[in-house]
Scaffold this motif. Structure first.
Motif, PDB file in Angstrom:
ATOM      1  N   LEU A 288       0.829  -1.205   0.000  1.00 39.16           N
ATOM      2  CA  LEU A 288       0.000   0.000   0.000  1.00 39.16           C
ATOM      3  C   LEU A 288       0.860   1.250   0.000  1.00 39.16           C
ATOM      4  O   LEU A 288       1.763   1.390   0.813  1.00 39.16           O
ATOM      5  CB  LEU A 288      -0.936   0.023   1.209  1.00 39.16           C
ATOM      6  CG  LEU A 288      -1.943  -1.118   1.241  1.00 39.16           C
ATOM      7  CD1 LEU A 288      -2.822  -1.017   2.468  1.00 39.16           C
ATOM      8  CD2 LEU A 288      -2.796  -1.105  -0.019  1.00 39.16           C
ATOM      9  N   GLY A 289       0.552   2.129  -0.947  1.00 38.61           N
ATOM     10  CA  GLY A 289       1.342   3.350  -1.067  1.00 38.61           C
ATOM     11  C   GLY A 289       2.247   3.285  -2.282  1.00 38.61           C
ATOM     12  O   GLY A 289       2.693   4.321  -2.766  1.00 38.61           O
ATOM     13  N   GLY A 294      -3.506   1.183  -3.869  1.00 36.80           N
ATOM     14  CA  GLY A 294      -4.130   1.789  -2.685  1.00 36.80           C
ATOM     15  C   GLY A 294      -5.442   1.125  -2.378  1.00 36.80           C
ATOM     16  O   GLY A 294      -5.515  -0.100  -2.197  1.00 36.80           O
ATOM     17  N   GLY A 295      -6.488   1.927  -2.368  1.00 39.25           N
ATOM     18  CA  GLY A 295      -7.796   1.476  -1.912  1.00 39.25           C
ATOM     19  C   GLY A 295      -8.330   0.243  -2.625  1.00 39.25           C
ATOM     20  O   GLY A 295      -8.992  -0.586  -2.008  1.00 39.25           O
ATOM     21  N   VAL A 298      -7.075  -2.824  -0.907  1.00 38.74           N
ATOM     22  CA  VAL A 298      -7.705  -2.966   0.412  1.00 38.74           C
ATOM     23  C   VAL A 298      -9.156  -3.430   0.230  1.00 38.74           C
ATOM     24  O   VAL A 298      -9.624  -4.368   0.886  1.00 38.74           O
ATOM     25  CB  VAL A 298      -7.668  -1.606   1.159  1.00 38.74           C
ATOM     26  CG1 VAL A 298      -8.389  -1.690   2.478  1.00 38.74           C
ATOM     27  CG2 VAL A 298      -6.234  -1.142   1.334  1.00 38.74           C
ATOM     28  N   MET A 571      -2.948  10.572   4.916  1.00 38.26           N
ATOM     29  CA  MET A 571      -2.253   9.412   4.342  1.00 38.26           C
ATOM     30  C   MET A 571      -2.863   9.109   2.979  1.00 38.26           C
ATOM     31  O   MET A 571      -4.087   8.986   2.845  1.00 38.26           O
ATOM     32  CB  MET A 571      -2.412   8.184   5.248  1.00 38.26           C
ATOM     33  CG  MET A 571      -1.869   6.917   4.627  1.00 38.26           C
ATOM     34  SD  MET A 571      -1.586   5.614   5.834  1.00 38.26           S
ATOM     35  CE  MET A 571      -3.243   5.109   6.203  1.00 38.26           C
ATOM     36  N   ALA A 572      -1.998   9.029   1.969  1.00 34.26           N
ATOM     37  CA  ALA A 572      -2.487   8.713   0.614  1.00 34.26           C
ATOM     38  C   ALA A 572      -1.319   8.353  -0.275  1.00 34.26           C
ATOM     39  O   ALA A 572      -0.169   8.631   0.059  1.00 34.26           O
ATOM     40  CB  ALA A 572      -3.212   9.914   0.021  1.00 34.26           C
ATOM     41  N   ARG A 573      -1.651   7.747  -1.423  1.00 37.36           N
ATOM     42  CA  ARG A 573      -0.611   7.569  -2.437  1.00 37.36           C
ATOM     43  C   ARG A 573      -0.186   8.957  -2.893  1.00 37.36           C
ATOM     44  O   ARG A 573      -0.983   9.903  -2.835  1.00 37.36           O
ATOM     45  CB  ARG A 573      -1.195   6.821  -3.644  1.00 37.36           C
ATOM     46  CG  ARG A 573      -1.550   5.398  -3.379  1.00 37.36           C
ATOM     47  CD  ARG A 573      -2.197   4.763  -4.601  1.00 37.36           C
ATOM     48  NE  ARG A 573      -3.527   5.289  -4.878  1.00 37.36           N
ATOM     49  CZ  ARG A 573      -3.868   5.928  -5.991  1.00 37.36           C
ATOM     50  NH1 ARG A 573      -2.999   6.097  -6.954  1.00 37.36           N
ATOM     51  NH2 ARG A 573      -5.095   6.373  -6.167  1.00 37.36           N
ATOM     52  N   LYS A 578      -4.291  13.438  -5.295  1.00 37.61           N
ATOM     53  CA  LYS A 578      -4.471  13.331  -3.848  1.00 37.61           C
ATOM     54  C   LYS A 578      -4.129  14.641  -3.142  1.00 37.61           C
ATOM     55  O   LYS A 578      -4.477  14.843  -1.981  1.00 37.61           O
ATOM     56  CB  LYS A 578      -3.612  12.205  -3.273  1.00 37.61           C
ATOM     57  CG  LYS A 578      -3.993  10.830  -3.772  1.00 37.61           C
ATOM     58  CD  LYS A 578      -5.291  10.370  -3.152  1.00 37.61           C
ATOM     59  CE  LYS A 578      -5.640   8.969  -3.603  1.00 37.61           C
ATOM     60  NZ  LYS A 578      -6.930   8.530  -3.113  1.00 37.61           N
ATOM     61  N   GLU A 669     -11.878  12.725  -5.084  1.00 41.50           N
ATOM     62  CA  GLU A 669     -11.729  11.395  -4.493  1.00 41.50           C
ATOM     63  C   GLU A 669     -12.967  10.586  -4.840  1.00 41.50           C
ATOM     64  O   GLU A 669     -14.080  10.965  -4.496  1.00 41.50           O
ATOM     65  CB  GLU A 669     -11.597  11.514  -2.971  1.00 41.50           C
ATOM     66  CG  GLU A 669     -11.330  10.207  -2.282  1.00 41.50           C
ATOM     67  CD  GLU A 669     -10.003   9.580  -2.711  1.00 41.50           C
ATOM     68  OE1 GLU A 669      -8.962  10.198  -2.464  1.00 41.50           O
ATOM     69  OE2 GLU A 669     -10.028   8.485  -3.313  1.00 41.50           O
ATOM     70  N   GLY A 672     -12.827   7.003  -1.141  1.00 38.05           N
ATOM     71  CA  GLY A 672     -11.961   7.459  -0.054  1.00 38.05           C
ATOM     72  C   GLY A 672     -12.007   6.535   1.140  1.00 38.05           C
ATOM     73  O   GLY A 672     -12.670   6.824   2.143  1.00 38.05           O
ATOM     74  N   LEU A 673     -11.312   5.408   1.034  1.00 38.01           N
ATOM     75  CA  LEU A 673     -11.327   4.468   2.167  1.00 38.01           C
ATOM     76  C   LEU A 673     -10.663   5.062   3.398  1.00 38.01           C
ATOM     77  O   LEU A 673     -11.076   4.795   4.527  1.00 38.01           O
ATOM     78  CB  LEU A 673     -10.634   3.161   1.777  1.00 38.01           C
ATOM     79  CG  LEU A 673     -11.415   2.267   0.817  1.00 38.01           C
ATOM     80  CD1 LEU A 673     -10.587   1.060   0.416  1.00 38.01           C
ATOM     81  CD2 LEU A 673     -12.723   1.799   1.450  1.00 38.01           C
ATOM     82  N   THR A 674      -9.626   5.883   3.191  1.00 41.64           N
ATOM     83  CA  THR A 674      -8.981   6.474   4.377  1.00 41.64           C
ATOM     84  C   THR A 674      -9.995   7.294   5.178  1.00 41.64           C
ATOM     85  O   THR A 674      -9.888   7.384   6.398  1.00 41.64           O
ATOM     86  CB  THR A 674      -7.797   7.382   3.998  1.00 41.64           C
ATOM     87  OG1 THR A 674      -8.240   8.329   3.045  1.00 41.64           O
ATOM     88  CG2 THR A 674      -6.623   6.599   3.455  1.00 41.64           C
ATOM     89  N   GLU A 677     -11.857   4.912   7.318  1.00 43.94           N
ATOM     90  CA  GLU A 677     -10.933   4.338   8.316  1.00 43.94           C
ATOM     91  C   GLU A 677     -10.703   5.338   9.452  1.00 43.94           C
ATOM     92  O   GLU A 677     -10.748   4.981  10.641  1.00 43.94           O
ATOM     93  CB  GLU A 677      -9.578   4.003   7.665  1.00 43.94           C
ATOM     94  CG  GLU A 677      -9.622   2.843   6.686  1.00 43.94           C
ATOM     95  CD  GLU A 677      -8.398   2.733   5.772  1.00 43.94           C
ATOM     96  OE1 GLU A 677      -8.402   1.850   4.904  1.00 43.94           O
ATOM     97  OE2 GLU A 677      -7.447   3.523   5.916  1.00 43.94           O
TER      98      GLU A 677
END
Ligand code: UDP
Ligand code: LCN
Length: 798
Positions: A288-289, A294-295, A298, A571-573, A578, A669, A672-674, A677
């Motif tokens: 991840l990253g 990314g998402g 996940v 936190m993101a790629r 982003k 976005e 946006g899983l972050t 989270e």
């Protein structure tokens, strides 16, 4: 819906209208967006000599401008693309001298835009139009129903079975006889050939079952039922079998939507699922990253766990001893950068029978491509990939899967190729459609072609969207936007890529294939910070070192001088979209913000030499420049490492415990899983108002919206909240609590899996019932693929 504009609306305010049109021309641009039109009108109204424009603000012209998504202008014409209501479009043109207004059709509007960029193919340019194929297919009528296709379809299906009783019921019977698993016939034997025979059989079977104890097992009642032509799959006990058969009898009597849905919910249809996700580094650890990673990764790993559990529950309930299977197919990358993406086969942790199958991309000559390839550059490899996947899956599964789920533009295209070959139900998930991320990227596609190859991507999208049996979106806005902004799918309705083709009718968001099924956040990993017993306190030293320790060259930069301040976390790629450097800039340029909090960013790599992605490298360099320019070394911590999942989960909670906040500043976005989270961890969350977060968060209730276009205002909004929380700590608690509640109510994998399985059955049935009707579309798409997509993709291969 407001009435169309007419000359009579404009005449009484001629001076102001002319003044506005002059202003628009003076901008010197041929395409204007909604906000620009609106800003110009307001600026004129504020002027002393505004020619009465203030009055104009009260007229229908202003209403129309407010709803105009885009205007195209070249003297003497101003063309307007108006969106009078959600997902409804109307096109018109206004003569800037005579003020005549007339409606135009989408094709004419698009042709005008093409001429603006110097393309004129007259009457014989390539036009894509899928509307004629949709003539007999049902469509939703209300925009508020968009995204609830399955409910609508169940209603339509049942009325169809009823109306057309003879043929409809015959199809139902065929459908019930078609189910086999591993060579065994399920539900009904082939000997039951007519509806009257089926009715008779059901009566006898029900009589028989009523005389048995409800908890007798299938094995016990099997000899008697099999003698009647009833096969396994109706339930594990006599009671449940009786119930299921009664449901079937109800449907035969009166196929009401609720009966049909209940019956379909019991049909054992899905035993094996294939999920396609070619691009990026698809793995369970250390990925991840990384670019393009990314998402989606996940999402799929959480999805398969939930799905497998749900499939197993359903299979057991139906009295079958089959172990459902899921295979996630991705690309094998020999140069795997320390990940396991060079392994062909891998079991997915937390599942019993789910695996990752990795298949390499091959060159024209058949050689394996060793290195990572950006998601924008992989188009030439997909057809060969689909071919190889077909072969490898046959070897692994021995039978075709029951459902194929595509992910993102590349996975959806491969899903299309495979489902076309296999005749299997196809589900698409976009995750993010690039078209809306990059403004006017269709009209000016040529300018971006060398870098992004949108010609291939949008063509692939059109093909896959139309081929899919059903499409899952994470939010309503993904499909149809909101009052003011068009949805991601909606943007494929009509558009042009001048010199390539013009899409008069690409996809209709009123199509019942669209369904909103929102993802969740893994409840084992992400939970509120106050659930002390579940916390991973042993990770605290590691987190403290990571966030507060000395920076380590190459993997982190900056160290907080005052570590007592709350942390603003992101936190993101490190993708441009982003906007992580954007957040650093808001912070760097807002003194109050810097006084209130420290900034913690986990994104990409700190050393540009570690990145093979041009966009990521540019972002890394920008981050360093901003830190230098604003002298942020003692207030920022930028970490460029990939966190193990448990550590990431505990980190959100650690920051929440210190009463920090999370910021998601993206220019756009998709979901946006972050965001979810952070919210479920109890962190007050500020997220972009462009895309999914606008719907996930209710502003000032379960978090806040920020506008990346107005960075200063966003910085102030975050700062005000931090300052308020210093004196009124209950304010922080309110947002924290309500954020958690919002996610618990709406974004969970359990809800997701139930719904996805229901959809798969209903659409599987629909596909079976209407397969012939869709043949025309399929043939048209095949031609579009061969004549348009394939040459475009092949041209990219060295
Ligand atoms: N993520 C991570 N480390 C990073 C960047 C992202 O663990 O450096 C995770 C993050 O926790 C989330 C996912 O990757 O689960 C990103 O998903 P999101 O939907 O926010 O964005 P995407 O990357 O898909 O555009
Ligand atoms: C891709 C994105 O860009 C995100 O917005 C989504 O949350 C993610 O995929 C999962 O669907």
């Amino acid at each position: 819906m407001i009435e169309p504009l007419s000359k009579e609306d404009l005449q009484p305010h001629r001076d102001a209208v002319y003044a506005l049109l002059r202003r628009l021309r003076d901008l010197g641009r041929s395409i204007l967006l909604r906000t620009e039109l609106w800003d110009e009108l307001n600026a004129l109204a504020r002027q002393e000599d505004g020619a009465g424009a203030e009055e104009l603000l009260e007229t229908r012209f202003a209403d129309v401008l407010e709803r105009t998504q885009e205007a195209a202008l070249t003297h003497p014409w101003l063309y307007l693309a108006e969106r009078p209501a959600v997902a409804r479009w109307r096109f018109s043109r206004l003569h800037m001298e005579t003020l005549d207004v007339e409606p135009v059709d989408p094709s004419e509007y698009l042709a005008f835009k093409e001429r603006l960029v110097g393309e004129d193919e007259g009457d014989w340019g390539l036009e894509v139009d899928l509307r004629p194929f949709e003539r007999d297919l049902p469509k939703l009528r209300e925009s508020r129903s968009i995204g609830r296709g399955v409910e609508y379809l169940s209603r339509r299906l049942s009325s169809r079975l009823f109306q057309d009783e003879g043929a409809g019921m015959e199809r139902l019977l065929e459908f019930l006889r078609v189910h086999h698993v591993r060579g065994r016939q399920l539900l009904l034997s082939d000997e039951i050939e007519t509806i009257p025979e089926l009715r008779r059989t059901l009566r006898k079977a029900e009589g028989l079952l009523e005389s048995r104890e409800p908890d007798e097992t299938w094995e016990e009642v099997k000899p008697d039922l099999e003698a009647l032509g009833i096969r396994q799959g109706w339930g594990g006990t006599a009671g449940r079998i009786l119930d299921s058969l009664a449901l079937l009898r109800d449907v035969l009597e009166a196929p009401a939507p609720a009966n049909l849905e209940a019956l379909l919910a019991r049909i054992p249809m899905i035993f094996s699922v294939v999920i396609l996700t070619p691009h990026g580094f698809f793995g369970q650890d250390d990925v991840l990253g990384l670019p393009d990673t990314g998402g989606q990764v996940v999402y799929i790993l959480d999805q398969v766990r939930a799905l497998e559990k749900e499939m197993r529950r359903l299979v057991r309930e139906q009295g079958l001893e089959i172990e459902p299977r899921i295979v996630v197919v991705t690309r094998l990358i020999p140069d795997c950068r320390g990940t396991r993406c060079d392994q062909r086969w891998e079991a997915v942790a937390g599942t019993r029978n789910t695996h990752i199958l990795r298949v390499p991309f091959r060159s024209k000559k058949g050689e394996i491509i060793p290195h990572w390839i950006s998601r924008f550059d992989l188009w030439p490899y997909l057809e060969r990939f689909a071919h190889d996947v077909d072969r490898e899956l046959r070897a692994e599964l021995s039978v075709r899967p029951d459902l194929v789920i595509g992910n993102y533009s590349d996975g959806n295209l491969v899903a299309t190729l495979l489902c076309n070959r296999w005749g299997v139900t196809q589900c698409n998930i976009a995750h993010a459609l690039e078209k809306t991320k990059y403004l006017l990227s269709d009209l000016y596609w040529k300018e971006n072609e060398a870098e992004y190859h949108f010609s291939c991507q949008y063509t692939a999208d059109l093909i896959a969207m139309n081929a899919a049996d059903f499409i899952i979106a994470s939010t309503y806005q993904e499909i149809a936007g909101n009052e003011t902004t068009a949805g991601q799918y909606e943007s494929y309705r009509s558009f042009t890529m001048p010199g390539l083709y013009r899409v008069n009718h690409g996809i209709d968001v009123f199509d019942p294939k669209f369904n909103i099924v929102s993802p969740g956040a893994d409840p084992e990993i992400y939970f509120p910070y106050w659930e002390k017993d579940r916390r991973l306190k042993n990770l605290e030293p590691e987190i403290e070192e990571l966030v507060l320790g000395n920076p380590s060259p190459g993997t982190s930069r900056g160290r907080f001088e005052d570590s007592d301040k709350p942390i603003v976390f992101s936190m993101a790629r490190l993708d441009e979209i982003k906007n992580i450097p954007g957040l650093v800039e808001w912070y760097g340029t807002t003194d109050r913000f810097r006084e209130e909090a420290n900034l913690l960013v986990i994104a990409g790599s700190v050393d540009p030499a570690d990145s093979q992605d041009r966009e990521e490298r540019a972002q890394i360099e920008r981050m360093h420049r901003l830190i230098d320019e604003h002298d942020l070394e003692r207030q920022i911590r930028w970490i460029g490492v990939r966190l193990e999942k448990n550590l990431a989960g505990e980190l959100y909670r650690w920051i929440a415990e210190r009463r920090g906040v999370f910021v998601q500043p993206a220019l756009f976005e998709a979901f946006g899983l972050t965001v979810i989270e952070a919210m479920i961890s109890g962190l007050p969350t500020f997220a972009t108002r462009y895309g999914g977060p606008l719907e996930i968060i209710q502003d000032d209730v379960s978090g806040f919206h920020v506008d990346p276009v107005h960075g200063g205002a966003s910085a102030e909004k975050i700062t005000d909240f931090l300052a308020r929380c210093r004196t009124e700590p209950e304010e922080w608690d309110r947002i924290s609590r309500q954020g958690v509640q919002r996610v618990e109510e709406r974004y969970t994998w359990k809800l997701y899996a139930r719904r996805l399985m229901t959809l798969s059955r209903v659409y599987g049935f629909w596909k079976f019932v209407t397969d012939l009707e869709r043949q025309e579309t399929r043939r048209y798409l095949e031609m579009f693929y061969a004549l348009q997509f394939r040459p475009l993709a092949r041209a990219l291969e060295e």
